[in-house]
Design a protein around this motif. Sequence first.
Motif, short mmCIF file in Angstrom:
data_model
loop_
_atom_site.label_atom_id
_atom_site.label_comp_id
_atom_site.label_asym_id
_atom_site.label_seq_id
_atom_site.Cartn_x
_atom_site.Cartn_y
_atom_site.Cartn_z
N ARG A 11 44.03 36.63 34.49
CA ARG A 11 44.55 37.58 35.43
C ARG A 11 45.92 36.99 35.72
O ARG A 11 46.97 37.72 35.90
N GLN A 48 46.84 46.02 35.12
CA GLN A 48 45.87 45.80 35.92
C GLN A 48 45.45 44.78 36.02
O GLN A 48 45.08 44.02 35.29
N CYS A 49 45.37 44.22 37.37
CA CYS A 49 45.02 42.76 37.84
C CYS A 49 44.06 42.68 38.62
O CYS A 49 43.86 42.74 39.84
N GLY A 73 42.69 40.51 33.41
CA GLY A 73 43.63 41.86 33.64
C GLY A 73 43.89 42.38 32.40
O GLY A 73 43.72 41.81 31.28
#
Length: 229
Positions: free
Chosen positions: A204, A172-173, A181
């Motif tokens: 991230r 998940q960024c 993330g």
Amino acid sequence: MAERQGLAARQPGAVRSALAVLEAVAHLGAGVSAQRISTELGLARATTYRLLNLLVEDEYLVRTPDLSGFALGARVAQLAGVTAAPARLPGAARALLAEARRSVRGGVHVVLFIDGRVVVLDADPDFPLSDADRLVREPARYALGRLLLAAEGQVPDGAVAADLRRFGATRQCGEIVPTTGCLALPIRDDRGLTVGALGFSGARHRVEDPTEVIGALEPTARALAPLVV
């Protein structure tokens, strides 16, 4: 009995305090000490110990094997409709996890997948999970939840499937917090089934290009499997 009568006489404040203690244990994680709970909630130490003893007696909490802390008990698991997770990681697993946290700058967490839920075994105390309750409610928003869904044959979308093919992990960024993330590597049992995950949360860019993090954490995920499954 006198303790219970005294507690009942102070309703509903005593009930609220007991619920606050349960929430604190859930939030702070298995193994949290009475002193930490007392400090976190601003309760007198004697009151905290009295509530903890009552909750242990009624199986809402359990003491950890070394008696130094507390974890959620079987009755909480029954209320939630899930199987209770082990109260504490074994020593060998804690040593592996400590080494992984030293080598990877960011949060490193261990979870199991039980009855369709993400059950946190050990959250990184220095980089805690951003919202463990939301992770349970909305698993598809997080890497750990996406891996759970994939393990149950419910891959949320093509991007998740592509990440699994390319990296053997879910990501998940910047979807929740633009600068951060998360990443989830599978922990598999002896049949090769994904039964949990080693999670990473951090900057991230380290999740967008996860090669370094995956290379550092994959050996730990493999080594943890026989210790936590």
